[in-house]
Enzyme design. Structure first.
Site, short mmCIF file in Angstrom:
data_model
loop_
_atom_site.label_atom_id
_atom_site.label_comp_id
_atom_site.label_asym_id
_atom_site.label_seq_id
_atom_site.Cartn_x
_atom_site.Cartn_y
_atom_site.Cartn_z
N HIS A 1 -2.60 -0.89 -9.22
CA HIS A 1 -3.30 0.29 -8.68
C HIS A 1 -2.73 0.71 -7.33
O HIS A 1 -2.88 1.86 -6.92
CB HIS A 1 -4.82 0.11 -8.68
CG HIS A 1 -5.42 -0.75 -7.60
ND1 HIS A 1 -5.72 -2.07 -7.78
CD2 HIS A 1 -5.79 -0.46 -6.34
CE1 HIS A 1 -6.27 -2.55 -6.68
NE2 HIS A 1 -6.31 -1.58 -5.77
N ASP B 1 -3.36 -6.48 -13.07
CA ASP B 1 -3.17 -5.48 -12.01
C ASP B 1 -1.99 -5.82 -11.09
O ASP B 1 -2.20 -6.21 -9.94
CB ASP B 1 -4.48 -5.39 -11.21
CG ASP B 1 -4.56 -4.13 -10.38
OD1 ASP B 1 -3.54 -3.47 -10.20
OD2 ASP B 1 -5.67 -3.82 -9.88
N SER C 1 -6.26 -5.28 -1.44
CA SER C 1 -5.66 -5.12 -2.75
C SER C 1 -4.21 -5.52 -2.67
O SER C 1 -3.49 -5.03 -1.81
CB SER C 1 -5.75 -3.67 -3.20
OG SER C 1 -7.02 -3.42 -3.67
#
Ligand code: ASP
Length: 717
Positions: A84, A220, A651
């Site tokens: 992402h 991810d 992240s």
């Protein structure tokens, strides 16, 4: 605060650090956390984590782009971050025919890696405590405003001095509400190329349905490579650049994780507000977030309808959808988490005990006993402004045509008194920007959401904060926002590519007249003025006042409970969080395990639901049980959860085991656990990480990209 910390350490008082909670400053690890970390299982020295004299873990951890973390995993500058985080880059290389989002992308060799103009990777060179340099000589008696003027000048001087004669960049950040200041020196690389990304059906598996949720099965990750000039220093993109040779690259452990294992995360959490008062948390969770959620729901519905029209539309709008839905879903989680953990009431109880403690003080020079009343007074003034500020920003940022309008005005005015050459270039830029904008499909969404955005804004803010154009809605349009927007769109040149491009061929006088009377320009101008003059200014001065009160509040908390060490709120500087691998109980009688496996992906598969498609290749590998060494028993691990205190910006952060080897890539938190941005609760707050063995499995077995594996340093069992 600092002095209190100092006192504590000298006195050798046993410090109280709550399980899992905290995002710690690397410079203070040795003095504050090291003992506790060791007790919890860490087997590294503080210097192996952060050092300026030897290569340490911090040298492998980077800021990826503007808001994510990444880490270097090969001696040739290979970097891993989340899918992402790389999403918009992968999208930018995709077309309907060559769709890297849908099909994945794997460079066959370094020569096939794809350049990403504008993307940067930032290494931390060093941290320095500059509190004394920043604060010394600034009298306490100065007004908050004068103080901030002096501070700005001083910070800018110190930042410049710190990097004089180098190619580095620097930044000083305030900690503990201006009680402490730290200088961060960075080295920034601008040639960063895409190496590989799994198909969305792996990298975004579960999509928005599973986002911010556990159990999770999202692969991810994406891979990039940092390139440097021949001297290994940062250089702008050039085909002659060479792979960067990092000071440190991470060793990857394939031993996996067990419940209870020590874990730590290094990365760049963006923002947390752990010390807010109950009034502040109530205002955020009950007023501002619900209204912003409603605004975004409108936008997401509009995007979904467009995306359902076909593959071209899906590709056109999917980036926006992902960008809009991420925070939207998180906000919902925060409101749920606040309720679930009873966070407002817990803060109220703490405030009562703070008051009681302060009332009992024999001497209260700092004024702790009136602090809560001071907060209450300020929040009574602050709340309507805060909500307006939040919703106004959400409004302005949601409507993409405003960005075209804004640029057109600045470009146009900047060219008025300029040379012919500059004018030509500026006009060309305006045309190009217009062409990109009209092609992007933004207008369809803008037109659809504007009436609802206006209604939500009006319904949640005081009339004095409604921009001037709101005054026309009742008399001219019978209160009908839809009719108002239709009228605006019919008349504006910014809603029609032909009109817009034709306008730019006219004389500057004509363009000027058209621009200043354009209804979208007027809307944007009215809104921006209201925000700038009526909202930002007042909020600014209240913010300064609140900052002062919170500084005092923290000092009070420390004085009240001298063994409790307070960690600084996140401010997008490198932090360390540590905890352990552990499941949790999401609700009565339900127990969540700490890991998920490939079996869960196969179970979740649903060919009818875009979020749950499974690539054929993955299914094939699964049915052949061709798992290689990437197994836990006879299953392929996919994700795990742990009690590391993380936030947005974390992240892509590396998750380490006790030896400092990479075991996972942090990518999310559990839904209610997102309350950790305001009030960490060890019973439900978990960070979600991708098990590094799943990354290796996908590269090896699904992508067949073995040449990438050859670069890695693996630590076998
Ligand atoms: N998923 C988050 C992000 O997008 C990470 C987090 O907030 O835990 O940054």
């Amino acid at each position: 605060m600092k002095y209190l910390l100092g006192l504590l350490m000298c006195a050798n008082v046993l410090v109280d650090i709550r399980a899992g909670e905290g995002m710690w400053n690397l410079l203070l690890l040795d003095s504050l956390n090291y003992k506790d970390m060791q007790e919890k299982g860490l087997r590294l020295s503080p210097e192996e984590i952060y050092s300026i004299n030897q290569a340490s873990l911090k040298d492998a951890v980077v800021i990826f782009g503007g808001g994510c973390t990444g880490e270097v995993i090969s001696p040739d500058g290979l970097l891993i971050t989340n899918h992402h985080c790389g999403y918009s880059r992968i999208q930018s290389h995709s077309t309907v025919e060559k769709n890297h989002l849908a099909d994945g992308f794997w460079a066959g060799s370094k020569a096939e890696e794809l350049a990403n103009p504008g993307l940067s990777v930032t290494f931390l060179v060093r941290i320095e405590d500059v509190t004394t340099k920043v604060l010394s000589g600034i009298p306490d008696t100065l007004s908050e405003e004068d103080r901030s003027v002096q501070l700005v000048a001083r910070l800018s001087r110190l930042q410049k001095e710190a990097i004089a004669g180098t190619h580095y960049e620097s930044e000083i950040k305030s900690f503990y509400f201006g009680r402490e200041y730290y200088l961060f020196v960075y080295e920034v690389f601008h040639d960063v190329r895409l190496v590989g990304a799994p198909p969305e059906a792996i990298g975004r598996f579960g999509g928005d349905t599973d986002n911010w949720m556990w159990p999770r099965h999202t692969g991810d990750f994406s891979l990039f490579r940092i390139y440097a000039g021949k001297d290994n220093n940062p250089a702008p993109y050039s085909p002659d650049n060479v792979p960067y040779k990092p000071k440190k690259h991470l060793t990857i452990s394939v031993s996996g994780v067990k419940e209870g294992d020590f874990t730590m995360v290094l990365g760049y959490p963006g923002r947390t507000d752990e010390y807010l008062t109950s009034d502040a948390l109530r205002m955020i969770s009950q007023k501002s977030l619900p209204a912003k959620i409603e605004m975004r729901t409108m936008r997401l519905n509009a995007l979904e309808d467009e995306m359902a029209k076909g593959p071209e539309e899906r590709l056109r709008y999917s980036g926006r959808y992902v960008g809009t839905s991420n925070a939207w879903k998180k906000w919902i989680g925060v409101t749920k988490g606040v309720e679930r953990t009873d966070a407002v009431r817990k803060k109220e109880l703490f405030e009562d005990s703070f008051d009681a403690w302060a009332d009992d003080l024999l001497q209260d020079d700092a004024g702790y006993s009136v602090l809560m009343d001071e907060f209450e007074k300020i929040y009574a003034l602050y709340e309507p402004l805060y909500v307006t500020n939040d919703l106004g920003n959400e409004f302005l940022n949601s409507v993409e045509v405003f960005s075209l309008v804004n640029h057109a005005q600045t470009d146009f005015y900047s060219m008025l008194d300029s040379s012919e050459q500059y004018k030509k270039e500026a006009l060309q830029k305006m045309k190009q920007r217009g062409a990109d904008f009209f092609r992007s499909g933004a207008l369809t969404i803008d037109q659809r959401i504007l009436p609802s955005l206006m209604a939500i804004y009006a319904g949640n803010t005081l009339p004095q904060y409604h921009p001037e154009f709101f005054d026309r809605i009742i008399p001219d349009f019978g209160g009908n926002y839809q009719a108002f927007i239709e009228n605006v769109f019919n008349q504006s040149v910014f809603t029609d590519s032909v009109k817009y491009l034709r306008l730019l061929d006219k004389s500057p006088q004509y363009i000027r007249k058209k621009i200043i009377t354009d209804p979208l320009v007027i809307m944007h101008r009215d809104f921006s003025r209201t925000m700038a003059f009526d909202v930002y200014r007042k909020t600014d001065s209240l913010n300064r006042e609140l900052n002062r009160l919170y500084g005092k509040y923290l000092s009070g908390m420390m004085a009240m409970n001298p063994t409790r060490i307070l960690y600084p709120d996140a401010n997008f500087t490198m932090r360390l969080a540590y905890g352990r691998v552990e499941g949790y109980e999401p609700s009565d009688a339900v127990n969540f395990m700490h890991y998920t496996t490939l079996d869960g992906i196969i179970e979740k598969e649903d060919p009818q639901v875009a979020d749950y498609l499974v690539p054929e290749k993955l299914k094939e590998v699964y049915s052949n049980r061709d798992f290689g060494a990437y197994v836990m028993g006879d299953k392929v691990p996919v994700c795990f959860i742990a009690s590391n205190h993380t936030s947005g910006g974390n992240s892509g952060s590396p998750v380490f085991n006790a030896e400092g080897n990479l075991i996972g890539i942090n990518f999310d938190r559990n839904w209610e656990g997102t309350v950790s941005d305001y009030a960490y609760d060890p019973s439900i707050c978990r960070n979600i990480s991708l098990d590094i063995r799943y990354v290796l499995f996908v590269i090896d077995k699904v992508a067949d990209a073995d040449w990438i594996l050859d670069e890695l340093t693996l630590k076998k069992k």
